[in-house]
Design an enzyme around this catalytic site. Structure first.
Site, PDB file in Angstrom:
ATOM      1  N   TYR A 148     -47.698 -34.962  -5.413  1.00 18.06           N
ATOM      2  CA  TYR A 148     -48.554 -33.762  -5.480  1.00 18.06           C
ATOM      3  C   TYR A 148     -48.802 -33.236  -4.061  1.00 18.06           C
ATOM      4  O   TYR A 148     -48.612 -32.046  -3.775  1.00 18.06           O
ATOM      5  CB  TYR A 148     -49.870 -34.102  -6.185  1.00 18.06           C
ATOM      6  CG  TYR A 148     -50.787 -32.912  -6.367  1.00 18.06           C
ATOM      7  CD1 TYR A 148     -50.524 -31.945  -7.335  1.00 18.06           C
ATOM      8  CD2 TYR A 148     -51.911 -32.737  -5.563  1.00 18.06           C
ATOM      9  CE1 TYR A 148     -51.367 -30.846  -7.495  1.00 18.06           C
ATOM     10  CE2 TYR A 148     -52.757 -31.648  -5.720  1.00 18.06           C
ATOM     11  CZ  TYR A 148     -52.475 -30.711  -6.698  1.00 18.06           C
ATOM     12  OH  TYR A 148     -53.301 -29.618  -6.859  1.00 18.06           O
ATOM     13  N   LYS A 152     -47.500 -29.673  -2.370  1.00 14.46           N
ATOM     14  CA  LYS A 152     -48.439 -28.651  -1.896  1.00 14.46           C
ATOM     15  C   LYS A 152     -48.267 -28.397  -0.398  1.00 14.46           C
ATOM     16  O   LYS A 152     -48.413 -27.257   0.056  1.00 14.46           O
ATOM     17  CB  LYS A 152     -49.876 -29.063  -2.227  1.00 14.46           C
ATOM     18  CG  LYS A 152     -50.161 -29.126  -3.733  1.00 14.46           C
ATOM     19  CD  LYS A 152     -49.951 -27.781  -4.416  1.00 14.46           C
ATOM     20  CE  LYS A 152     -50.403 -27.787  -5.861  1.00 14.46           C
ATOM     21  NZ  LYS A 152     -50.287 -26.476  -6.507  1.00 14.46           N
TER      22      LYS A 152
HETATM   23  N1  LIG Z   1     -58.230 -28.176 -10.504  1.00 16.88           N
HETATM   24  C1  LIG Z   1     -58.261 -28.580  -9.253  1.00 16.88           C
HETATM   25  O1  LIG Z   1     -59.106 -29.378  -8.834  1.00 16.88           O
HETATM   26  C2  LIG Z   1     -57.250 -28.070  -8.263  1.00 16.88           C
HETATM   27  C3  LIG Z   1     -57.431 -28.385  -6.903  1.00 16.88           C
HETATM   28  C4  LIG Z   1     -56.512 -27.925  -5.968  1.00 16.88           C
HETATM   29  C5  LIG Z   1     -55.442 -27.167  -6.407  1.00 16.88           C
HETATM   30  N2  LIG Z   1     -55.294 -26.877  -7.724  1.00 16.88           N
HETATM   31  C6  LIG Z   1     -54.133 -26.094  -8.115  1.00 16.88           C
HETATM   32  O2  LIG Z   1     -54.544 -24.954  -8.835  1.00 16.88           O
HETATM   33  C7  LIG Z   1     -53.541 -24.611  -9.786  1.00 16.88           C
HETATM   34  C8  LIG Z   1     -54.140 -24.507 -11.168  1.00 16.88           C
HETATM   35  O3  LIG Z   1     -54.802 -25.707 -11.457  1.00 16.88           O
HETATM   36  P1  LIG Z   1     -55.594 -25.976 -12.818  1.00 16.88           P
HETATM   37  O4  LIG Z   1     -56.627 -26.973 -12.516  1.00 16.88           O
HETATM   38  O5  LIG Z   1     -55.973 -24.670 -13.460  1.00 16.88           O
HETATM   39  O6  LIG Z   1     -54.444 -26.719 -13.603  1.00 16.88           O
HETATM   40  P2  LIG Z   1     -53.960 -26.634 -15.121  1.00 16.88           P
HETATM   41  O7  LIG Z   1     -53.133 -27.854 -15.312  1.00 16.88           O
HETATM   42  O8  LIG Z   1     -55.116 -26.349 -16.013  1.00 16.88           O
HETATM   43  O9  LIG Z   1     -53.060 -25.337 -15.078  1.00 16.88           O
HETATM   44  C9  LIG Z   1     -51.739 -25.380 -14.689  1.00 16.88           C
HETATM   45  C10 LIG Z   1     -50.980 -24.505 -15.661  1.00 16.88           C
HETATM   46  O10 LIG Z   1     -49.594 -24.522 -15.252  1.00 16.88           O
HETATM   47  C11 LIG Z   1     -48.834 -24.567 -16.435  1.00 16.88           C
HETATM   48  N3  LIG Z   1     -47.511 -25.104 -16.160  1.00 16.88           N
HETATM   49  C12 LIG Z   1     -47.175 -26.397 -15.949  1.00 16.88           C
HETATM   50  N4  LIG Z   1     -45.852 -26.482 -15.778  1.00 16.88           N
HETATM   51  C13 LIG Z   1     -45.355 -25.226 -15.864  1.00 16.88           C
HETATM   52  C14 LIG Z   1     -44.059 -24.681 -15.787  1.00 16.88           C
HETATM   53  N5  LIG Z   1     -42.992 -25.467 -15.568  1.00 16.88           N
HETATM   54  N6  LIG Z   1     -43.905 -23.349 -15.940  1.00 16.88           N
HETATM   55  C15 LIG Z   1     -44.976 -22.559 -16.161  1.00 16.88           C
HETATM   56  N7  LIG Z   1     -46.234 -23.006 -16.255  1.00 16.88           N
HETATM   57  C16 LIG Z   1     -46.420 -24.337 -16.119  1.00 16.88           C
HETATM   58  C17 LIG Z   1     -49.601 -25.477 -17.373  1.00 16.88           C
HETATM   59  O11 LIG Z   1     -49.190 -25.276 -18.717  1.00 16.88           O
HETATM   60  C18 LIG Z   1     -51.035 -25.035 -17.097  1.00 16.88           C
HETATM   61  O12 LIG Z   1     -51.445 -24.002 -17.974  1.00 16.88           O
HETATM   62  C19 LIG Z   1     -52.463 -25.678  -9.666  1.00 16.88           C
HETATM   63  O13 LIG Z   1     -51.449 -25.228  -8.811  1.00 16.88           O
HETATM   64  C20 LIG Z   1     -53.198 -26.839  -9.052  1.00 16.88           C
HETATM   65  O14 LIG Z   1     -52.350 -27.718  -8.352  1.00 16.88           O
HETATM   66  C21 LIG Z   1     -56.174 -27.309  -8.667  1.00 16.88           C
END
Ligand SMILES: NC(=O)c1ccc[n+]([C@@H]2O[C@H](COP(=O)([O-])OP(=O)(O)OC[C@H]3O[C@@H](n4cnc5c(N)ncnc54)[C@H](O)[C@@H]3O)[C@@H](O)[C@H]2O)c1
Length: 244
Positions: A148, A152
């Site tokens: 991860y 990133k």
């Molecule tokens: N939630 C956190 O704490 C956090 C922290 C830092 C960064 N992020 C980043 O923010 C973004 C969103 O996070 P989130 O918490 O809403 O995650 P989430 O898992 O709820 O959302 C990610 C979405 O991406 C979709 N996805 C996965 N593989 C895919 C693919 N191959 N093609 C198209 N869509 C695909 C999933 O179906 C999901 O709806 C991500 O990039 C995550 O790494 C999240």
């Protein structure tokens, strides 16, 4: 509706997840039309949103979805690469090669594939903005998140090269690095919202997790006219996580 993105057309990936959904809503609230991509076409009850099924790791599917969005809107101005694969946990001896590969394919190669298909639309319209959703874990490490963090960090690096390669075409590239955000993803990993709060809140000097809406507000700034001179850089919206 603020209208600062009136007339603009956007593509957002991972738009069915909590942060992607909040970003899509913020873009629409600012007047943009949005193609909302996810593995399964997300459910949006808004005429400004075009839900599309697209695996961002599949080059053919990406080309088809971007063409569909561009033709539907007649233009594309904003790309938000937000999709992320479920995070395999463990040290490198514990992460399976297929899980490692899938994380890089979705989190990093997926962003490249999206840019590859969207940039020609930006050129036609005289410019655009790429926003890559990275993570505070692209800046610092925590045990058990090797792929991860690597994906990133790669996204933050890709952002800088995109900014340089396309600056003369009036295309900006920026990334946004959230700290822990109370989303379904984090709740599932911790087991419950309470467990997520107990484990993660103390790591953030602000003493809590972020919300999807707070991340969407930062995203809206970065893609909007207020950030017109911002390119090739990353904004940490991490509650102070990396300031220690
Ligand atoms: N939630 C956190 O704490 C956090 C922290 C830092 C960064 N992020 C980043 O923010 C973004 C969103 O996070 P989130 O918490 O809403 O995650 P989430 O898992 O709820 O959302 C990610 C979405 O991406 C979709 N996805 C996965 N593989 C895919 C693919 N191959 N093609 C198209 N869509 C695909 C999933 O179906 C999901 O709806 C991500 O990039 C995550 O790494 C999240």
């Amino acid at each position: 509706m603020t209208g600062e993105l009136a007339g603009k057309a956007a593509v957002a990936t991972g738009a069915g997840g909590d942060i992607g959904r909040a970003i899509t809503a913020a873009l629409v609230g600012a007047g943009a039309r949005v193609a909302a991509l996810d593995l399964v076409a997300p459910d949006f009850d808004d005429p400004a949103v075009l839900p599309l099924a697209c695996d961002v790791a599949d080059a053919g599917a990406v080309e088809a979805a971007v063409a569909r969005a561009g033709e539907a809107f007649g233009r594309l101005d904003i790309l938000v690469n937000n999709a992320a694969a479920p995070t395999p946990l463990g040290d490198v001896t514990q992460i399976a090669p297929a899980d490692w590969a899938r994380s890089l394919e979705v989190n990093l190669t997926g962003a490249y594939l999206m840019c590859r298909s969207v940039v020609p639309w930006f050129r036609r319209g005289g410019g655009g903005v790429i926003l890559n959703i990275a993570s505070q874990l692209g800046h610092v490490a925590t045990p058990g998140r090797a792929v991860y963090s690597a994906s990133k960090a790669g996204l933050i690096s890709l952002t800088r090269t995109l900014a340089l390669d396309h600056a003369a075409e009036n295309i900006r590239a920026v990334s946004l690095s959230p700290g822990a955000v109370m989303t379904g993803r984090v709740i599932a990993q911790a087991g419950s919202a309470e467990a997520a709060e107990a484990a993660l809140a103390p790591l953030h000097p602000l003493g809590r997790l972020g919300s999807a809406e707070e991340i969407a507000a930062a995203a809206l700034f970065l893609v909007g006219p207020g950030a017109a001179f911002v390119t090739g850089t990353d904004l940490l919206a991490d509650g102070g996580y990396t300031a220690r």
